[in-house]
Design an enzyme around this catalytic site. Structure first.
Site, PDB file in Angstrom:
ATOM      1  N   HIS A  21      23.729   8.278 -14.703  1.00 28.88           N
ATOM      2  CA  HIS A  21      22.947   6.849 -15.004  1.00 28.88           C
ATOM      3  C   HIS A  21      22.049   6.591 -15.612  1.00 28.88           C
ATOM      4  O   HIS A  21      21.193   6.944 -16.534  1.00 28.88           O
ATOM      5  CB  HIS A  21      23.440   6.912 -13.571  1.00 28.88           C
ATOM      6  CG  HIS A  21      21.815   7.752 -13.253  1.00 28.88           C
ATOM      7  ND1 HIS A  21      20.603   7.165 -13.209  1.00 28.88           N
ATOM      8  CD2 HIS A  21      21.926   7.662 -11.351  1.00 28.88           C
ATOM      9  CE1 HIS A  21      20.186   8.195 -12.652  1.00 28.88           C
ATOM     10  NE2 HIS A  21      21.153   8.870 -11.598  1.00 28.88           N
ATOM     11  N   HIS A  24      18.800   8.943 -16.021  1.00 32.74           N
ATOM     12  CA  HIS A  24      19.604  10.250 -16.786  1.00 32.74           C
ATOM     13  C   HIS A  24      18.895   9.577 -18.390  1.00 32.74           C
ATOM     14  O   HIS A  24      18.354   9.958 -18.947  1.00 32.74           O
ATOM     15  CB  HIS A  24      20.869  10.629 -16.547  1.00 32.74           C
ATOM     16  CG  HIS A  24      21.178  11.571 -16.043  1.00 32.74           C
ATOM     17  ND1 HIS A  24      21.766  10.752 -14.775  1.00 32.74           N
ATOM     18  CD2 HIS A  24      20.789  11.936 -14.589  1.00 32.74           C
ATOM     19  CE1 HIS A  24      21.587  11.232 -13.082  1.00 32.74           C
ATOM     20  NE2 HIS A  24      21.539  11.889 -13.857  1.00 32.74           N
ATOM     21  N   CYS A 129      16.874  18.255   3.690  1.00 28.74           N
ATOM     22  CA  CYS A 129      17.570  17.053   3.707  1.00 28.74           C
ATOM     23  C   CYS A 129      18.439  17.539   2.019  1.00 28.74           C
ATOM     24  O   CYS A 129      18.551  18.472   1.697  1.00 28.74           O
ATOM     25  CB  CYS A 129      17.377  16.654   2.439  1.00 28.74           C
ATOM     26  SG  CYS A 129      17.484  14.295   1.416  1.00 28.74           S
ATOM     27  N   CYS A 132      18.744  16.156  -0.522  1.00 26.19           N
ATOM     28  CA  CYS A 132      17.516  17.523  -1.863  1.00 26.19           C
ATOM     29  C   CYS A 132      17.895  18.226  -2.450  1.00 26.19           C
ATOM     30  O   CYS A 132      17.479  19.391  -2.807  1.00 26.19           O
ATOM     31  CB  CYS A 132      16.152  16.945  -1.587  1.00 26.19           C
ATOM     32  SG  CYS A 132      16.569  15.302  -1.257  1.00 26.19           S
ATOM     33  N   CYS A 147      14.729  11.673   5.412  1.00 27.63           N
ATOM     34  CA  CYS A 147      14.049  12.059   3.987  1.00 27.63           C
ATOM     35  C   CYS A 147      12.773  10.972   3.065  1.00 27.63           C
ATOM     36  O   CYS A 147      13.506   9.914   3.255  1.00 27.63           O
ATOM     37  CB  CYS A 147      15.068  12.671   3.106  1.00 27.63           C
ATOM     38  SG  CYS A 147      15.159  12.745   1.312  1.00 27.63           S
ATOM     39  N   HIS A 150      15.581   9.825  -0.439  1.00 30.65           N
ATOM     40  CA  HIS A 150      16.922   9.656   0.033  1.00 30.65           C
ATOM     41  C   HIS A 150      16.578   8.377   0.918  1.00 30.65           C
ATOM     42  O   HIS A 150      17.524   7.484   1.338  1.00 30.65           O
ATOM     43  CB  HIS A 150      17.961  10.990   1.033  1.00 30.65           C
ATOM     44  CG  HIS A 150      18.326  11.362  -0.825  1.00 30.65           C
ATOM     45  ND1 HIS A 150      16.882  12.412  -0.810  1.00 30.65           N
ATOM     46  CD2 HIS A 150      18.536  10.909  -2.222  1.00 30.65           C
ATOM     47  CE1 HIS A 150      17.660  12.811  -2.071  1.00 30.65           C
ATOM     48  NE2 HIS A 150      18.387  11.962  -3.316  1.00 30.65           N
ATOM     49  N   LYS A 300      14.669  -1.668  -5.923  1.00 34.82           N
ATOM     50  CA  LYS A 300      15.733  -1.125  -6.668  1.00 34.82           C
ATOM     51  C   LYS A 300      17.100  -0.921  -6.970  1.00 34.82           C
ATOM     52  O   LYS A 300      17.579  -1.869  -6.194  1.00 34.82           O
ATOM     53  CB  LYS A 300      15.915   0.359  -5.419  1.00 34.82           C
ATOM     54  CG  LYS A 300      15.866   1.899  -5.966  1.00 34.82           C
ATOM     55  CD  LYS A 300      15.739   2.279  -4.123  1.00 34.82           C
ATOM     56  CE  LYS A 300      16.369   3.966  -4.464  1.00 34.82           C
ATOM     57  NZ  LYS A 300      16.311   4.973  -3.249  1.00 34.82           N
ATOM     58  N   LYS A 303      24.816  -1.159  -7.306  1.00 34.51           N
ATOM     59  CA  LYS A 303      25.070  -2.289  -6.823  1.00 34.51           C
ATOM     60  C   LYS A 303      25.914  -2.740  -5.920  1.00 34.51           C
ATOM     61  O   LYS A 303      26.204  -3.686  -6.831  1.00 34.51           O
ATOM     62  CB  LYS A 303      26.933  -1.016  -7.027  1.00 34.51           C
ATOM     63  CG  LYS A 303      26.659   0.336  -7.877  1.00 34.51           C
ATOM     64  CD  LYS A 303      28.586   0.556  -8.496  1.00 34.51           C
ATOM     65  CE  LYS A 303      28.565   0.828  -9.819  1.00 34.51           C
ATOM     66  NZ  LYS A 303      28.809   2.717  -9.307  1.00 34.51           N
TER      67      LYS A 303
HETATM   68 ZN   LIG Z   1      16.547  14.124  -0.070  1.00 31.36          ZN
END
Ligand SMILES: [Zn+2]
Length: 508
Positions: A21, A24, A129, A132, A147, A150, A300, A303
């Site tokens: 995505h 990256h 997590c 992670c 987390c 996340h 953030k 989609k």
């Molecule tokens: Zn996490």
């Protein structure tokens, strides 16, 4: 080869569990720009990227797809390998952590850590997590035992583990941070690393007993190494097998620059140097921590919100250079920033097409119209020479601090200066008056030389467009030494400039 410095630069390796995505693409592009700049200086660059393929989530997702983990990793790694030419990334090697040569080297290094007395067996209980693949310490957990990255619920896990004696590296890391204030950049990231260190280091799990998808622990094959240690070691192991003809370890280790995202700061600035010290290996010179790209509305990207900037859509609509340029131009490297397709189109139009592209088009067109495609062999305007004096050195100094955004700004100020110069000199008026022939020669040469120098400096950012233009200009040299105005007149005298089709054509 005296005077040539080795320069080893890396991205973090991408976790193969999801598709490539924007995040990256951003990290690959920024790292590529720095690597290309260092090559321009004549340094012996080695640029490494790759994929992180072990860990529980990979095994779980593979299972959900009815595949074994290796088949799943093979399939997904291909998507990241395919990303490199799409983004025009000049990496020298692509490492996959499931490579048997990597795994053997991980075992060698961690065996050394064990032999040096930095590993012991103990019982671990903590909040974990699964996304992670990491245990969380109490002070970083969100309320509801979630987390911090996340925001998902953590699971309580207990297991018999091998532990790495991270606490023993408290003082050595404090010394490292004190001796090398640029070990972590930018400064805000250094503060964060120091705050983590200042809170006191606790020993960490080195292995996991419940998992089989990983590198097995040589002194206890019922365990695999915790995926983070296996992943971090990619930077070191790759050098030993990237070239089957030569072990590159001595030539390139330690790394000059690791480029990473801020979510993995702790691993790279604390765990990684500590583990290297535990194995008696030199630590990297610098870790540069970039920010996150948020949507244009400041939220953030997701989609469901429909605010995702899809790098493949940009490439298809505007080209790879447009994406590379936009991300580094729009967001100060090292900080968070907001990006989107509308902003990308706007910069394509206003800056790439109307400023740089137009400067190139009219310079070539005027040389063809007024001087039959030949660059007058006269010295450039002293005022333009002064504007460019020291520019290559200033750009280099910014790249020494990985500041590819401010370097681009310095270059772009000169793009704008040259466009103003065209308006000030009005070559089309000079061309009407034979007594102004010398002034026209000087104007055209100044534009040609300025455009050529700026293109050399822009090459790391927008290599496809620059290399096409420099070929038309008859001056293909992109070494940094070519990024200065030829004070006695251009060397490319006598070239017969061909027509230049638009570098950044209008798009709908
Ligand atoms: Zn996490």
């Amino acid at each position: 080869m005296s005077g040539v410095m080795s320069y080893f630069i890396t991205t973090a390796i991408a976790y193969v569990n999801g598709p490539p995505h924007l995040g990256h693409a951003y990290e690959e592009i920024a790292t590529d720009v720095i690597a290309r700049h260092m090559r321009q200086r004549g340094e012996d660059v080695f640029f490494l990227t790759g994929t992180d393929e072990h860990g529980e989530p990979v095994a779980d997702t593979a299972k959900a797809h009815g595949l074994d983990p290796q088949a799943w990793a093979d399939q997904n790694a291909q998507r990241f390998i395919a990303l490199m030419p799409q983004l025009n990334i000049s990496n020298d090697f692509f490492i996959r952590t499931t490579d048997p040569r990597h795994k053997a080297k991980v075992q060698d290094v961690l065996q050394r850590v064990y032999d040096n007395g930095h590993v012991y067996q103990g019982l671990y209980e903590g909040w974990y997590c699964p996304r992670c693949a990491d245990f969380k310490v109490e002070n970083e957990i969100l309320d509801g035992n979630r987390c911090p990255i996340h925001e998902i619920a953590l699971t309580r896990e207990t297991e018999e583990n091998w532990f790495f004696r991270l606490s023993a590296f408290q003082a050595p890391l404090e010394e490292l941070f004190a001796a090398n204030r640029d070990f972590v950049m930018p400064a805000r990231a250094m503060n964060e690393a120091e705050a983590f260190l200042g809170s006191g280091l606790q020993d960490v799990s080195l292995s996991r007993g419940k998992l089989s998808w990983g590198v097995s622990v040589p002194w206890d094959p019922s365990h695999v190494f915790y995926v983070w240690f296996d992943a971090l070691l990619n930077y070191y192991t790759a050098l030993s097998f990237a070239n089957p003809e030569e072990d590159y370890t001595d030539r390139y280790w330690p790394a000059n620059l690791h480029v990473i995202g801020k979510d993995i700061l702790k691993f790279h600035t604390i765990f990684w140097p500590a583990m290297l010290m535990a194995a008696d290996l030199p630590v990297p010179q610098r870790v540069f921590v970039h920010g996150f790209l948020l949507a244009e509305d400041g939220r953030k990207m997701s989609k469901s919100l429909g605010n995702v900037l899809d790098p493949f859509e940009v490439i298809e609509q505007l080209g790879t250079d447009a994406l590379r340029f936009y991300l580094l131009r729009e967001v100060q490297f090292g900080q968070d920033g907001n990006v989107g397709l509308a902003g990308c189109r706007a910069r394509y139009e206003s800056e790439l097409a109307n400023e740089y592209g137009n400067l190139a088009s009219r310079t070539v067109a005027m040389l063809r119209r007024y001087r039959a495609g030949n660059v007058p062999a006269v010295a450039p305007d002293p005022e333009i020479v002064a504007q460019f004096d020291g520019l290559a050195e200033q750009v280099s100094a910014l790249f020494d601090r990985a500041d590819c955004t401010q370097a681009l700004e310095l270059i772009w100020q000169r793009v704008r200066r040259l466009n103003r110069y065209v308006e000030e000199r009005q070559p089309w008026q000079l061309a009407k008056d034979d007594s102004q022939a010398a002034a026209l020669d000087q104007t055209l040469t100044s534009l040609y030389e300025g455009l050529r120098v700026l293109s050399v400096l822009l090459d790391p950012y927008i290599p496809q467009s620059v290399e096409r233009l420099l070929a038309v200009l008859g001056a293909p040299d992109t070494a940094l030494g070519a990024a200065r105005l030829a004070a006695a007149g251009p060397l490319a005298g006598g070239v017969d400039l061909p027509e230049l089709s638009p570098l950044f054509p209008k798009r709908d």
